[in-house]
Scaffold this motif. Structure first.
Motif, short mmCIF file in Angstrom:
data_model
loop_
_atom_site.label_atom_id
_atom_site.label_comp_id
_atom_site.label_asym_id
_atom_site.label_seq_id
_atom_site.Cartn_x
_atom_site.Cartn_y
_atom_site.Cartn_z
N THR A 41 10.02 13.47 -9.63
CA THR A 41 10.58 12.42 -10.48
C THR A 41 11.46 11.48 -9.66
OG1 THR A 41 12.51 13.80 -11.02
CG2 THR A 41 10.64 13.90 -12.56
N GLY A 42 11.58 10.26 -10.15
CA GLY A 42 12.52 9.30 -9.56
C GLY A 42 11.95 8.44 -8.45
N TYR A 43 10.83 8.86 -7.86
CA TYR A 43 10.21 8.03 -6.81
C TYR A 43 8.75 8.44 -6.60
CZ TYR A 43 10.87 12.10 -3.76
OH TYR A 43 10.84 13.36 -3.23
N MET A 44 8.04 7.54 -5.92
CA MET A 44 6.64 7.82 -5.56
C MET A 44 6.44 7.29 -4.13
SD MET A 44 3.27 6.22 -7.41
CE MET A 44 3.77 4.53 -7.23
N ASP A 45 5.83 8.13 -3.27
CA ASP A 45 5.65 7.75 -1.86
C ASP A 45 4.19 7.43 -1.55
OD1 ASP A 45 8.31 8.23 -1.28
OD2 ASP A 45 7.97 10.29 -0.60
N LEU A 46 4.00 6.34 -0.78
CA LEU A 46 2.67 6.03 -0.24
C LEU A 46 2.76 6.09 1.28
CD1 LEU A 46 1.63 2.85 -2.32
CD2 LEU A 46 1.21 5.26 -2.84
N LEU A 47 1.77 6.71 1.90
CA LEU A 47 1.69 6.79 3.37
C LEU A 47 0.67 5.74 3.79
CD1 LEU A 47 2.32 8.63 5.99
CD2 LEU A 47 0.11 9.66 5.49
N ILE A 48 1.11 4.72 4.51
CA ILE A 48 0.21 3.59 4.77
C ILE A 48 0.16 3.24 6.25
CG2 ILE A 48 -0.26 1.16 4.23
CD1 ILE A 48 0.91 1.61 1.49
N LYS A 49 -1.07 3.06 6.73
CA LYS A 49 -1.28 2.65 8.12
C LYS A 49 -1.39 1.13 8.17
CE LYS A 49 -4.56 3.14 11.92
NZ LYS A 49 -5.74 3.82 12.42
N SER A 50 -0.81 0.54 9.20
CA SER A 50 -0.89 -0.91 9.32
C SER A 50 -2.06 -1.29 10.24
CB SER A 50 0.45 -1.41 9.87
OG SER A 50 0.28 -2.26 10.92
N TYR A 51 -2.87 -2.24 9.79
CA TYR A 51 -3.97 -2.76 10.61
C TYR A 51 -3.60 -4.18 11.02
CZ TYR A 51 -6.59 1.19 8.85
OH TYR A 51 -7.00 2.46 8.55
N PRO A 52 -3.82 -4.55 12.31
CA PRO A 52 -3.37 -5.86 12.79
C PRO A 52 -3.81 -7.01 11.89
CG PRO A 52 -4.22 -4.55 14.60
CD PRO A 52 -4.47 -3.75 13.35
N ALA A 53 -5.07 -6.99 11.41
CA ALA A 53 -5.53 -8.11 10.57
C ALA A 53 -5.62 -7.70 9.10
CB ALA A 53 -6.90 -8.58 11.07
N GLY A 54 -4.98 -6.62 8.76
CA GLY A 54 -5.12 -6.08 7.40
C GLY A 54 -4.33 -6.87 6.36
N LEU A 55 -5.00 -7.35 5.34
CA LEU A 55 -4.34 -8.19 4.33
C LEU A 55 -3.30 -7.39 3.55
CD1 LEU A 55 -7.42 -10.18 2.96
CD2 LEU A 55 -5.60 -11.00 4.47
N MET A 56 -3.70 -6.25 2.98
CA MET A 56 -2.77 -5.49 2.15
C MET A 56 -1.75 -4.74 3.00
SD MET A 56 -1.71 -4.76 -0.83
CE MET A 56 -2.97 -5.23 -2.03
N SER A 57 -2.23 -4.11 4.09
CA SER A 57 -1.27 -3.32 4.87
C SER A 57 -0.18 -4.23 5.46
CB SER A 57 -1.96 -2.49 5.94
OG SER A 57 -2.74 -3.28 6.80
N ASN A 58 -0.55 -5.43 5.91
CA ASN A 58 0.49 -6.36 6.42
C ASN A 58 1.42 -6.81 5.32
OD1 ASN A 58 0.43 -6.96 9.28
ND2 ASN A 58 -1.72 -7.36 8.90
N HIS A 59 0.84 -7.06 4.14
CA HIS A 59 1.67 -7.47 3.00
C HIS A 59 2.72 -6.40 2.72
CE1 HIS A 59 2.74 -9.05 -0.97
NE2 HIS A 59 2.55 -7.84 -1.45
N ILE A 60 2.27 -5.13 2.71
CA ILE A 60 3.20 -4.04 2.37
C ILE A 60 4.20 -3.82 3.51
CG2 ILE A 60 3.35 -1.56 1.85
CD1 ILE A 60 0.63 -1.85 0.40
N PHE A 61 3.74 -3.90 4.76
CA PHE A 61 4.68 -3.71 5.89
C PHE A 61 5.69 -4.86 5.96
CE2 PHE A 61 3.90 -0.04 8.67
CZ PHE A 61 2.82 0.53 8.01
N ASN A 62 5.37 -6.01 5.36
CA ASN A 62 6.31 -7.13 5.37
C ASN A 62 7.26 -7.13 4.18
OD1 ASN A 62 5.63 -8.34 7.79
ND2 ASN A 62 3.85 -9.36 6.90
N LEU A 63 7.09 -6.18 3.26
CA LEU A 63 8.01 -6.12 2.13
C LEU A 63 9.39 -5.67 2.61
CD1 LEU A 63 5.85 -4.26 -0.60
CD2 LEU A 63 6.39 -6.71 -0.52
#
Ligand SMILES: Cc1cc2nc3c(=O)[nH]c(=O)nc-3n(C[C@H](O)[C@H](O)[C@H](O)COP(=O)(O)OP(=O)(O)OC[C@H]3O[C@@H](n4cnc5c(N)ncnc54)[C@H](O)[C@@H]3O)c2cc1C
Length: 324
Positions: free
Chosen positions: A137-159
């Motif tokens: 409860t209280g949080y949710m974790d996502l484990l995400i790899k960043s790809y140099p040209a990745g649209l979503m992964s870059n978006h999330i790493f830039n948050l």
């Protein structure tokens, strides 16, 4: 963005950052206008925005907080913490209400979306697999790899902490039932560990589930092994239930585990034999090259495709292999 080099055990003990900047709420107004199917993770995921699901709240008694995720609508989740776990992979923690679960099922993924912000843009939707327990409860974790040209992964790493991400789910991939098989073999590559971790958590936290799990976990170098401390601690705590076998394609000189790519000899040595038939099952999740070599690709989110590759050669039946 807050960054640290702590493992998952440590971050669960840490408090959220108290100094989250105000949410930028980027382009949220566009979210409701999105109605088309979009290509995500190589597959077509439905992205229809519909009325708020009533399932979450209607199943919840007055004293409980309804689960956070909504399977039929993207809703914003606030980023509360980011923890680096390898040179290119981080855990992103999203805040839920106090006492609120995410509403996950095992094993399930969710969808993230970058809404259209100006005319001509395309909406981006990608699936991710939360690594928190169903009961957290209280949080949710996502484990995400960043790809140099990745649209979503870059978006999330830039948050930044305090920013919001649009998330919809859960989408059930496999309905895990306790003791559904006597033994489960797992082959995971990199972030392919995420659905395996959901199942491992579910099995180990249930003392009535006697399933034995053997995990073959492939990464490049030692520093790339995701959540090693966490996996080792589960293995130590539940010695009869989980055994982890690490495989490195670029090992250092002192490495004593398996090396190269996962091959037939490793599968024969560590995973339940195909001769166990319906008593055993093998789960596979990893990058496309690994999927092709192990089991053959999926044909879509819910189409497992034919079984091919090393598992087929070793005599496993299609119904005893699950591709995430
Ligand atoms: C069911 C499911 C669950 C998933 N769960 C997770 C998860 O928990 N954590 C996670 O990090 N990812 C997960 N993924 C992958 C994720 O959905 C995205 O595909 C990934 O983050 C890349 O998206 P992107 O928009 O950043 O890159 P894109 O914009 O789609 O791709 C840009 C470039 O990045 C590179 N790239 C993208 N994906 C890969 C890949 N798999 N292997 C090698 N190069 C690649 C390629 O060079 C590609 O041209 C999951 C996928 C599926 C289907």
């Amino acid at each position: 963005m807050l960054r640290a080099t702590l493992n998952i055990n440590n971050i669960s003990k840490r408090l959220y950052s108290a100094s989250a900047p105000a949410s930028k709420g980027k382009g949220l107004a566009f979210a409701a206008a999105v109605t088309a199917g979009v290509l995500a993770g190589g597959y077509l995921y439905s992205n229809r925005s519909s009325k708020k699901s009533e399932t979450a709240s209607s199943n919840t008694s007055k004293n409980q907080v309804a689960p956070a995720l909504n399977p039929s609508e993207f809703i914003p989740f606030k980023l509360s913490e980011v923890v680096s776990v390898s040179p290119n992979t981080s855990i992103f923690r999203f805040k839920l209400e106090e006492g609120q679960t995410a509403g996950l099922s095992v094993a399930s993924c969710l969808l993230t979306m970058i809404p259209v912000q100006k005319e001509g843009d395309k909406v981006v939707v990608r699936p991710y697999t939360p690594i928190t327990h169903e009961s957290t409860t209280g949080y949710m974790d996502l484990l995400i790899k960043s790809y140099p040209a990745g649209l979503m992964s870059n978006h999330i790493f830039n948050l930044s902490v305090g920013d919001e991400l649009l998330i919809k789910g859960p989408i059930t991939k496999l309905n895990y039932e306790p003791n559904m098989r006597k033994e489960i073999g797992m082959i995971a590559g990199g972030t392919g560990i995420t659905p395996m971790l959901q199942v491992i958590n579910k099995i180990t936290e249930n003392s009535d589930d006697h399933t034995k799990v053997n995990l073959l976990f492939a990464n490049n170098a030692e520093e790339d092994i995701l959540l090693k401390d966490h996996l080792d601690s589960i293995e130590k705590k539940y010695p009869g239930k989980l055994k982890v076998h690490y495989v490195l394609s670029k090992p250092s000189q002192g490495w004593t585990g398996e090396t190269g790519f996962v091959n037939a000899d490793m599968i024969k040595k560590y995973l339940p034999s195909s001769s166990l038939g319906e008593d055993a099952m093998v789960f596979v999740c990893g990058p496309p090259g690994m999927m092709n070599a192990m089991s053959g690709p999926k044909n879509g989110p819910i189409d497992q495709g034919e079984l091919s590759g090393i598992l087929k050669e070793l005599g496993y039946a299609k119904e005893n292999v699950f591709k995430f």
